[in-house]
Each structure stands twice: as C-alpha cells, then as structure tokens.
Scaffold this motif. Structure first.
Motif, PDB file in Angstrom:
ATOM      1  N   ILE A  51       5.784  13.899  24.381  1.00  0.00           N
ATOM      2  CA  ILE A  51       6.689  12.766  24.469  1.00  0.00           C
ATOM      3  C   ILE A  51       5.867  11.500  24.586  1.00  0.00           C
ATOM      4  CG2 ILE A  51       6.908  13.019  26.994  1.00  0.00           C
ATOM      5  CD1 ILE A  51       9.858  12.093  26.654  1.00  0.00           C
ATOM      6  N   SER A  52       6.309  10.481  23.888  1.00  0.00           N
ATOM      7  CA  SER A  52       5.631   9.194  23.954  1.00  0.00           C
ATOM      8  C   SER A  52       6.124   8.428  25.171  1.00  0.00           C
ATOM      9  CB  SER A  52       5.918   8.381  22.690  1.00  0.00           C
ATOM     10  OG  SER A  52       5.514   7.049  22.858  1.00  0.00           O
ATOM     11  N   GLY A  53       5.194   8.017  26.030  1.00  0.00           N
ATOM     12  CA  GLY A  53       5.567   7.267  27.211  1.00  0.00           C
ATOM     13  C   GLY A  53       6.086   5.882  26.886  1.00  0.00           C
ATOM     14  N   SER A  54       5.742   5.370  25.726  1.00  0.00           N
ATOM     15  CA  SER A  54       6.137   3.996  25.391  1.00  0.00           C
ATOM     16  C   SER A  54       7.555   3.912  24.851  1.00  0.00           C
ATOM     17  CB  SER A  54       5.161   3.398  24.380  1.00  0.00           C
ATOM     18  OG  SER A  54       5.148   4.178  23.202  1.00  0.00           O
ATOM     19  N   ASP A  55       7.964   4.895  24.026  1.00  0.00           N
ATOM     20  CA  ASP A  55       9.300   4.780  23.451  1.00  0.00           C
ATOM     21  C   ASP A  55      10.163   6.025  23.638  1.00  0.00           C
ATOM     22  OD1 ASP A  55       8.314   5.227  19.919  1.00  0.00           O
ATOM     23  OD2 ASP A  55       8.349   6.613  21.616  1.00  0.00           O
ATOM     24  N   GLY A  56       9.625   7.055  24.301  1.00  0.00           N
ATOM     25  CA  GLY A  56      10.411   8.250  24.586  1.00  0.00           C
ATOM     26  C   GLY A  56      10.622   9.176  23.413  1.00  0.00           C
ATOM     27  N   SER A  57       9.993   8.903  22.286  1.00  0.00           N
ATOM     28  CA  SER A  57      10.163   9.805  21.156  1.00  0.00           C
ATOM     29  C   SER A  57       9.470  11.126  21.441  1.00  0.00           C
ATOM     30  CB  SER A  57       9.619   9.178  19.875  1.00  0.00           C
ATOM     31  OG  SER A  57       8.270   8.797  20.042  1.00  0.00           O
ATOM     32  N   THR A  58       9.958  12.182  20.819  1.00  0.00           N
ATOM     33  CA  THR A  58       9.496  13.524  21.148  1.00  0.00           C
ATOM     34  C   THR A  58       9.090  14.314  19.912  1.00  0.00           C
ATOM     35  OG1 THR A  58      11.769  14.358  21.061  1.00  0.00           O
ATOM     36  CG2 THR A  58      10.958  13.628  23.210  1.00  0.00           C
ATOM     37  N   TYR A  59       8.332  15.362  20.171  1.00  0.00           N
ATOM     38  CA  TYR A  59       7.893  16.276  19.120  1.00  0.00           C
ATOM     39  C   TYR A  59       7.939  17.687  19.685  1.00  0.00           C
ATOM     40  CZ  TYR A  59       4.607  19.183  16.584  1.00  0.00           C
ATOM     41  OH  TYR A  59       4.022  20.222  15.921  1.00  0.00           O
ATOM     42  N   TYR A  60       8.312  18.635  18.804  1.00  0.00           N
ATOM     43  CA  TYR A  60       8.343  20.037  19.193  1.00  0.00           C
ATOM     44  C   TYR A  60       7.646  20.882  18.139  1.00  0.00           C
ATOM     45  CZ  TYR A  60      11.949  18.443  22.388  1.00  0.00           C
ATOM     46  OH  TYR A  60      12.640  17.770  23.358  1.00  0.00           O
ATOM     47  N   ALA A  61       6.881  21.853  18.600  1.00  0.00           N
ATOM     48  CA  ALA A  61       6.323  22.827  17.670  1.00  0.00           C
ATOM     49  C   ALA A  61       7.457  23.675  17.101  1.00  0.00           C
ATOM     50  CB  ALA A  61       5.311  23.715  18.389  1.00  0.00           C
ATOM     51  N   ASP A  62       7.273  24.175  15.897  1.00  0.00           N
ATOM     52  CA  ASP A  62       8.323  24.957  15.248  1.00  0.00           C
ATOM     53  C   ASP A  62       8.749  26.155  16.097  1.00  0.00           C
ATOM     54  OD1 ASP A  62       7.114  24.508  11.831  1.00  0.00           O
ATOM     55  OD2 ASP A  62       8.385  23.256  13.098  1.00  0.00           O
ATOM     56  N   ALA A  63       7.796  26.744  16.824  1.00  0.00           N
ATOM     57  CA  ALA A  63       8.083  27.958  17.586  1.00  0.00           C
ATOM     58  C   ALA A  63       9.092  27.737  18.707  1.00  0.00           C
ATOM     59  CB  ALA A  63       6.791  28.530  18.162  1.00  0.00           C
ATOM     60  N   VAL A  64       9.245  26.480  19.144  1.00  0.00           N
ATOM     61  CA  VAL A  64      10.132  26.207  20.282  1.00  0.00           C
ATOM     62  C   VAL A  64      11.263  25.260  19.935  1.00  0.00           C
ATOM     63  CG1 VAL A  64       8.176  26.570  21.838  1.00  0.00           C
ATOM     64  CG2 VAL A  64       8.826  24.231  21.198  1.00  0.00           C
ATOM     65  N   LYS A  65      11.269  24.765  18.717  1.00  0.00           N
ATOM     66  CA  LYS A  65      12.276  23.788  18.327  1.00  0.00           C
ATOM     67  C   LYS A  65      13.676  24.380  18.469  1.00  0.00           C
ATOM     68  CE  LYS A  65      10.721  21.307  15.053  1.00  0.00           C
ATOM     69  NZ  LYS A  65      10.266  20.847  13.721  1.00  0.00           N
ATOM     70  N   GLY A  66      14.549  23.612  19.091  1.00  0.00           N
ATOM     71  CA  GLY A  66      15.917  24.085  19.307  1.00  0.00           C
ATOM     72  C   GLY A  66      16.103  24.866  20.591  1.00  0.00           C
ATOM     73  N   ARG A  67      15.011  25.263  21.229  1.00  0.00           N
ATOM     74  CA  ARG A  67      15.097  26.019  22.486  1.00  0.00           C
ATOM     75  C   ARG A  67      14.532  25.241  23.669  1.00  0.00           C
ATOM     76  NH1 ARG A  67      12.158  30.515  23.096  1.00  0.00           N
ATOM     77  NH2 ARG A  67      10.499  29.876  21.648  1.00  0.00           N
ATOM     78  N   PHE A  68      13.528  24.439  23.440  1.00  0.00           N
ATOM     79  CA  PHE A  68      12.871  23.670  24.510  1.00  0.00           C
ATOM     80  C   PHE A  68      13.248  22.200  24.395  1.00  0.00           C
ATOM     81  CE2 PHE A  68       8.865  26.533  25.248  1.00  0.00           C
ATOM     82  CZ  PHE A  68       9.694  27.638  25.378  1.00  0.00           C
ATOM     83  N   THR A  69      13.317  21.535  25.544  1.00  0.00           N
ATOM     84  CA  THR A  69      13.581  20.098  25.573  1.00  0.00           C
ATOM     85  C   THR A  69      12.620  19.429  26.540  1.00  0.00           C
ATOM     86  OG1 THR A  69      15.941  20.468  25.141  1.00  0.00           O
ATOM     87  CG2 THR A  69      15.286  18.308  25.986  1.00  0.00           C
ATOM     88  N   ILE A  70      11.920  18.415  26.057  1.00  0.00           N
ATOM     89  CA  ILE A  70      11.014  17.651  26.905  1.00  0.00           C
ATOM     90  C   ILE A  70      11.699  16.355  27.310  1.00  0.00           C
ATOM     91  CG2 ILE A  70       9.877  16.439  24.975  1.00  0.00           C
ATOM     92  CD1 ILE A  70       7.226  16.720  26.533  1.00  0.00           C
ATOM     93  N   SER A  71      11.469  15.939  28.548  1.00  0.00           N
ATOM     94  CA  SER A  71      12.046  14.686  29.021  1.00  0.00           C
ATOM     95  C   SER A  71      11.119  14.100  30.077  1.00  0.00           C
ATOM     96  CB  SER A  71      13.449  14.909  29.598  1.00  0.00           C
ATOM     97  OG  SER A  71      13.394  15.792  30.699  1.00  0.00           O
ATOM     98  N   SER A  72      11.306  12.839  30.348  1.00  0.00           N
ATOM     99  CA  SER A  72      10.468  12.190  31.355  1.00  0.00           C
ATOM    100  C   SER A  72      11.308  11.324  32.264  1.00  0.00           C
ATOM    101  CB  SER A  72       9.372  11.351  30.695  1.00  0.00           C
ATOM    102  OG  SER A  72       9.916  10.245  30.039  1.00  0.00           O
ATOM    103  N   ASP A  73      10.899  11.256  33.501  1.00  0.00           N
ATOM    104  CA  ASP A  73      11.496  10.362  34.492  1.00  0.00           C
ATOM    105  C   ASP A  73      10.380   9.414  34.905  1.00  0.00           C
ATOM    106  OD1 ASP A  73      12.375   9.099  36.817  1.00  0.00           O
ATOM    107  OD2 ASP A  73      13.597  10.812  37.413  1.00  0.00           O
ATOM    108  N   ASN A  74      10.385   8.224  34.326  1.00  0.00           N
ATOM    109  CA  ASN A  74       9.281   7.302  34.569  1.00  0.00           C
ATOM    110  C   ASN A  74       9.292   6.728  35.981  1.00  0.00           C
ATOM    111  OD1 ASN A  74       8.524   7.830  31.983  1.00  0.00           O
ATOM    112  ND2 ASN A  74       8.806   5.755  31.205  1.00  0.00           N
TER     113      ASN A  74
END
Length: 129
Positions: A51-74
């Motif tokens: 996850i990008s700390g500057s704009d919150g955009s995210t990326y997932y590897a194909d193996a976990v896409k749709g199952r994992f969710t990344i989030s941040s509480d700044n």
C-alpha cells in the motif's frame, strides 16, 4: 530508526480468516510504501500486497487477489492484512516491511525485497487442511 512489529498470526482451518497487523514506530507512513511479504519453508520470500502511504493505492499478488485486503490506519501507524478464504498454501511467516525506494517514482508494485529497508520480525500463519 523505524521499528516494525507484526502480530495476529496463528492457526486456522482452510476457508477461515485471520488479520495480521504491523505497527510502526520511528516514522509515519506518509512517504513510504508498506508491504506484506511471506516466506514458506524452503521457498523464497514473496510479495503479497503493498500500500502506498501517500495515496493509499494498493497492489495484490495474483495468488491472494480477491481474498486478502490491505489497509492502513495512519493515526495508529498500523497496517493490516485481512486474509479471508485461507488455503493451506498460504501457510508461511508473514513479514511487513517499509520502503522509501519508491518515493518520487511512478511505480511501486514490483515488491522486490531488497527495495525495502525496514522489516519486522515476522508472524507465523498456519492454515490446516
């Protein structure tokens, strides 16, 4: 110096859920990319999500896409990885890491471990079949 501490790992049955957390001290997330990696026995460390700390955009590897969710509480300086529909092949030690390498760059999703300067100690996630 940045210090990262992961928590929340454990043992879960296949199909279950876990949430792992990464708490940071010594820095805020604003100028960093925060990544989750995992390493299973006998395998190389692989990038799972970031996850990008500057704009919150995210990326997932194909193996976990749709199952994992990344989030941040700044405010809490904490990054979470919610893992649903877990599979035995998700079993690994999960590490969070912070990178300043991508600051000012227009990409951040290659998730190469050497580009991340600070690492936590890891938390074990075990998924039983």
């Amino acid at each position: 110096e940045v210090h990262l501490v992961e928590s929340g790992g454990g043992l879960v049955h296949a199909g279950g859920s876990l949430r792992v957390s990464c708490s940071a001290s010594g820095s805020t997330f604003d100028d960093y990319v925060i990544g989750w990696f995992r390493q299973a026995p006998g395998k190389e460390r692989e990038g799972v999500s970031c996850i990008s700390g500057s704009d919150g955009s995210t990326y997932y590897a194909d193996a976990v896409k749709g199952r994992f969710t990344i989030s941040s509480d700044n405010v809490k300086n904490t990054v979470y990885l919610q893992m649903n529909s877990l599979k035995p092949e998700d079993t690994a030690v999960y590490y969070c890491a912070i990178s300043s390498y991508y600051t000012g760059k227009n990409y951040y999703t290659d998730m190469l471990p050497w580009k991340y300067e600070y690492w936590g100690q890891g938390t074990q996630v075990t998924v039983s079949s």
